[in-house]
Design an enzyme around this catalytic site. Structure first.
Site, PDB file in Angstrom:
ATOM      1  N   LYS A 182      -1.416  -5.217   3.010  1.00 46.83           N
ATOM      2  CA  LYS A 182      -0.973  -4.538   4.229  1.00 46.83           C
ATOM      3  C   LYS A 182      -1.081  -3.025   4.059  1.00 46.83           C
ATOM      4  O   LYS A 182      -0.395  -2.434   3.217  1.00 46.83           O
ATOM      5  CB  LYS A 182       0.488  -4.877   4.544  1.00 46.83           C
ATOM      6  N   GLU A 256       4.902   1.052  -7.798  1.00 51.66           N
ATOM      7  CA  GLU A 256       4.465   2.450  -7.986  1.00 51.66           C
ATOM      8  C   GLU A 256       5.217   3.261  -6.946  1.00 51.66           C
ATOM      9  O   GLU A 256       4.902   3.183  -5.760  1.00 51.66           O
ATOM     10  CB  GLU A 256       2.956   2.566  -7.751  1.00 51.66           C
ATOM     11  N   CYS A 290       2.365  11.288  -4.572  1.00 53.53           N
ATOM     12  CA  CYS A 290       3.525  10.818  -5.352  1.00 53.53           C
ATOM     13  C   CYS A 290       3.690  11.625  -6.629  1.00 53.53           C
ATOM     14  O   CYS A 290       4.803  11.880  -7.076  1.00 53.53           O
ATOM     15  CB  CYS A 290       3.345   9.355  -5.683  1.00 53.53           C
ATOM     16  N   GLU A 387      12.426  13.961  -3.396  1.00 61.26           N
ATOM     17  CA  GLU A 387      11.009  14.058  -3.072  1.00 61.26           C
ATOM     18  C   GLU A 387      10.862  14.515  -1.622  1.00 61.26           C
ATOM     19  O   GLU A 387      11.397  13.883  -0.713  1.00 61.26           O
ATOM     20  CB  GLU A 387      10.377  12.671  -3.248  1.00 61.26           C
TER      21      GLU A 387
HETATM   22  P1  NAD Z   1       7.355   3.503   2.387  1.00 58.36           P
HETATM   23  O1  NAD Z   1       8.067   2.920   1.232  1.00 58.36           O
HETATM   24  O2  NAD Z   1       8.137   3.873   3.578  1.00 58.36           O
HETATM   25  O3  NAD Z   1       6.235   2.511   2.885  1.00 58.36           O
HETATM   26  C1  NAD Z   1       5.253   1.993   2.019  1.00 58.36           C
HETATM   27  C2  NAD Z   1       4.745   0.694   2.572  1.00 58.36           C
HETATM   28  O4  NAD Z   1       5.791  -0.272   2.540  1.00 58.36           O
HETATM   29  C3  NAD Z   1       4.279   0.762   4.019  1.00 58.36           C
HETATM   30  O5  NAD Z   1       3.130  -0.056   4.143  1.00 58.36           O
HETATM   31  C4  NAD Z   1       5.449   0.144   4.780  1.00 58.36           C
HETATM   32  O6  NAD Z   1       5.086  -0.444   5.990  1.00 58.36           O
HETATM   33  C5  NAD Z   1       5.937  -0.906   3.799  1.00 58.36           C
HETATM   34  N1  NAD Z   1       7.335  -1.323   3.922  1.00 58.36           N
HETATM   35  C6  NAD Z   1       8.374  -0.656   4.482  1.00 58.36           C
HETATM   36  N2  NAD Z   1       9.509  -1.363   4.336  1.00 58.36           N
HETATM   37  C7  NAD Z   1       9.192  -2.495   3.656  1.00 58.36           C
HETATM   38  C8  NAD Z   1       9.933  -3.617   3.177  1.00 58.36           C
HETATM   39  N3  NAD Z   1      11.247  -3.705   3.343  1.00 58.36           N
HETATM   40  N4  NAD Z   1       9.281  -4.585   2.497  1.00 58.36           N
HETATM   41  C9  NAD Z   1       7.952  -4.496   2.270  1.00 58.36           C
HETATM   42  N5  NAD Z   1       7.206  -3.478   2.713  1.00 58.36           N
HETATM   43  C10 NAD Z   1       7.802  -2.474   3.388  1.00 58.36           C
HETATM   44  O7  NAD Z   1       6.563   4.736   1.794  1.00 58.36           O
HETATM   45  P2  NAD Z   1       5.589   5.713   2.566  1.00 58.36           P
HETATM   46  O8  NAD Z   1       6.429   6.672   3.338  1.00 58.36           O
HETATM   47  O9  NAD Z   1       4.517   4.978   3.275  1.00 58.36           O
HETATM   48  O10 NAD Z   1       4.860   6.449   1.354  1.00 58.36           O
HETATM   49  C11 NAD Z   1       5.386   7.510   0.703  1.00 58.36           C
HETATM   50  C12 NAD Z   1       5.996   7.095  -0.627  1.00 58.36           C
HETATM   51  O11 NAD Z   1       5.035   6.431  -1.442  1.00 58.36           O
HETATM   52  C13 NAD Z   1       6.434   8.298  -1.432  1.00 58.36           C
HETATM   53  O12 NAD Z   1       7.715   8.082  -1.963  1.00 58.36           O
HETATM   54  C14 NAD Z   1       5.406   8.368  -2.561  1.00 58.36           C
HETATM   55  O13 NAD Z   1       5.857   8.990  -3.710  1.00 58.36           O
HETATM   56  C15 NAD Z   1       5.077   6.944  -2.772  1.00 58.36           C
HETATM   57  N6  NAD Z   1       3.781   6.799  -3.443  1.00 58.36           N
HETATM   58  C16 NAD Z   1       3.744   6.422  -4.755  1.00 58.36           C
HETATM   59  C17 NAD Z   1       2.533   6.300  -5.419  1.00 58.36           C
HETATM   60  C18 NAD Z   1       2.482   5.876  -6.866  1.00 58.36           C
HETATM   61  O14 NAD Z   1       1.413   5.494  -7.326  1.00 58.36           O
HETATM   62  N7  NAD Z   1       3.571   5.923  -7.590  1.00 58.36           N
HETATM   63  C19 NAD Z   1       1.344   6.554  -4.746  1.00 58.36           C
HETATM   64  C20 NAD Z   1       1.398   6.947  -3.429  1.00 58.36           C
HETATM   65  C21 NAD Z   1       2.628   7.061  -2.776  1.00 58.36           C
END
Ligand code: NAD
Length: 479
Positions: A182, A256, A290, A387
């Site tokens: 997704k 991650e 991230c 963050e």
């Molecule tokens: P998010 O956690 O809000 O969403 C990430 C994904 O999870 C989206 O596809 C979202 O639809 C889905 N999601 C939301 N709630 C969910 C649930 N309860 N169960 C399953 N899926 C769910 O994060 P975001 O705002 O899209 O991305 C930013 C974050 O991602 C930042 O904190 C960043 O640091 C992190 N990030 C980490 C890495 C890494 O490799 N460590 C890489 C890129 C981004």
């Protein structure tokens, strides 16, 4: 302070991409209508609606998981690694061939500068598929066994939509798993174009399934009983919810999550190079990274000089149209993210830090935030702890290496760090003491498919990339 150079607009044509008015789900090798509702994806630089996208229901997710299971049982897990590799190589080559199309679409849907999408995201995506294609017939030498896990449920964020897809899908497929992935709700379009690439590569139906939607769709994937492996990249908050949701099940999980990296500049560092590294560390991809170097730790004796040069450099950053080839900083990905960046920046000021933003004209429409730096930040400030995930840098100072280590590690996160110094011995001793999955020395934000990436503490667990990245998709050497 004003810009030193004015550039004429140099927009990349968007004629190469064909954005359809609406998109269904990619299940069992075909685009199908969803049974749920739909949502809109917008261009964050203009607020123009780009397309209507299906929001996958639980029933849709179930269909996708069934398709993945069939493909796993009947085709993919039985196929020799050398044959699987051919598909991965084919996908990698098509990504290269369609690189411009992918880059333009990524820039439009995400808001990132075309220069970054074209020169960083897309080549790294292709490299990832090439790299894991090479492993597919050599798994027995990797040390994690050769038995795949089954169906992988993968959920990714919006900051590097196609690259995060590659990090998830390439190793999973190389090891013989099938996937239901997704993309994030604000950036679904390149994943859907990738689905077309899977068709073009004649990938057997069901090996890759792409379901679009928001949190509920993600929840349905990770909690589906027939998903064997959950791979999640996103916020620490959602990562914790997922860890709770799968606790007690047989599912394997890698997370991650977020970061708050320290970028540490010692007084013997080459200052101009360090300033470039600071800028790249926090303003690359609008700071939606991230592992962004969002906390600058600078040795007190050079702090004034570094800050003066940094501000001079920041004043030359060109903020604006992501499709302009000269743009350095594009649009913030969504109205929600912009609100979060604004809120935390206001908190920074209210808590007493000093705010400075690069002088720049922001476009009237779309979501924008000028590159910003906070000085006089203390460790207790929220902008030093949380963050922000935007183009906002918090600056702290230190006197000794021990103090730098103490401050750098004083965070719940542990994803990355940077060290700028002339001394090799200091690089090694700092790298040993920093609790971060990746430590860059005299550089920052460098990614390579051969190098493992992942976090400590609240930045998550598991590694993606390199030989280590195979471990997350294999049962283990003793199975
Ligand atoms: P998010 O956690 O809000 O969403 C990430 C994904 O999870 C989206 O596809 C979202 O639809 C889905 N999601 C939301 N709630 C969910 C649930 N309860 N169960 C399953 N899926 C769910 O994060 P975001 O705002 O899209 O991305 C930013 C974050 O991602 C930042 O904190 C960043 O640091 C992190 N990030 C980490 C890495 C890494 O490799 N460590 C890489 C890129 C981004």
């Amino acid at each position: 302070m004003s810009r030193t150079l004015e550039y004429a607009p140099a927009p990349e044509s968007r004629a190469i991409v064909d954005i359809k008015p609406s998109y269904g789900l990619f299940v069992n090798g075909e685009f199908v209508d969803g049974t749920g509702t739909s949502f809109k994806t917008v261009n964050p630089a203009t607020e123009e609606v780009l397309a209507e996208v299906a929001e996958a229901s639980e029933a849709d997710v179930d269909n996708a998981v069934r398709a993945a299971r069939r493909a796993y049982d009947r085709v993919w897990s039985r196929m020799p690694g050398a044959e699987r590799a051919k598909y991965l190589y084919r996908i990698a080559r098509i990504i290269q061939e369609r690189g411009r199309e992918l880059a333009v679409l990524e820039s439009i849907d995400n808001g990132k500068p075309i220069g970054e999408a074209r020169d960083v995201d897309v080549p790294t995506v292709a490299a990832h598929f090439f790299y894991y294609a090479g492993w597919a017939d050599k798994l027995k030498y990797a040390g994690y066994g050769t038995t795949p896990l089954g169906v992988a449920g993968q959920v990714i964020p919006w900051n590097f939509p196609l690259l995060m897809l590659a990090w998830k899908i390439a190793p999973a497929l190389a090891c013989g798993n099938t996937v239901v992935l997704k993309p994030a709700e604000t950036t679904p379009l390149t994943a859907l174009l990738f689905a077309e690439i899977c068709q073009q590569a004649d990938l057997p139906p069901g090996v890759v399934n792409i379901v679009t939607g928001a949190g509920d769709t993600g929840r349905a994937i990770v909690s589906h009983p027939d998903v064997d492996k959950v791979a999640f990249t996103g916020s620490t908050e959602v990562g914790k919810a997922i860890a709770r949701a799968v606790a007690g099940s047989q599912k394997r999980v890698t997370l991650e999550l977020g970061g708050k990296a320290a970028n540490i500049v010692f007084d013997d560092a080459p200052i101009d190079q360090a300033v470039e590294g600071i800028v790249n560390g926090i303003f690359f991809n609008q700071g939606h990274v991230c592992c962004a170097g969002s906390r600058l730790l600078v040795q007190e004796s050079v702090a004034d000089e570094v800050m003066a040069r940094l501000k001079r450099r920041m004043a030359t950053l060109r903020v604006g149209d992501p499709l302009d080839k000269n743009t350095d900083v594009g649009a913030i990905n969504s109205a929600e993210q912009l609100a979060k960046i604004r809120e935390l920046s206001e908190v920074g000021e209210a808590e007493g830090a000093e705010r400075w933003s690069a002088p720049c004209d922001l476009p009237a429409n779309g979501y924008w935030f000028a590159p910003t730096v906070f000085t006089g930040v203390s460790q207790a400030h929220r902008i030093a702890r949380e963050e922000i995930f935007g183009p906002v840098l918090s600056v702290l100072t230190f006197r000794t290496p021990a103090e730098a280590v103490e401050k750098a590690n004083n965070t719940p996160f542990g994803l990355s760090a940077g060290v700028w110094t002339d001394k090799g011995s200091r690089i090694l001793s700092m790298a040993n003491r920093l609790r971060a999955g990746v430590v860059w020395a005299n550089t920052f934000n460098k990614f390579d498919p051969t190098s493992p990436f992942g976090g400590y503490k609240e930045s998550g667990y598991g590694r993606e990339g390199g030989r280590h990245g195979l471990e997350a998709y294999l049962k283990g050497a003793d199975q």
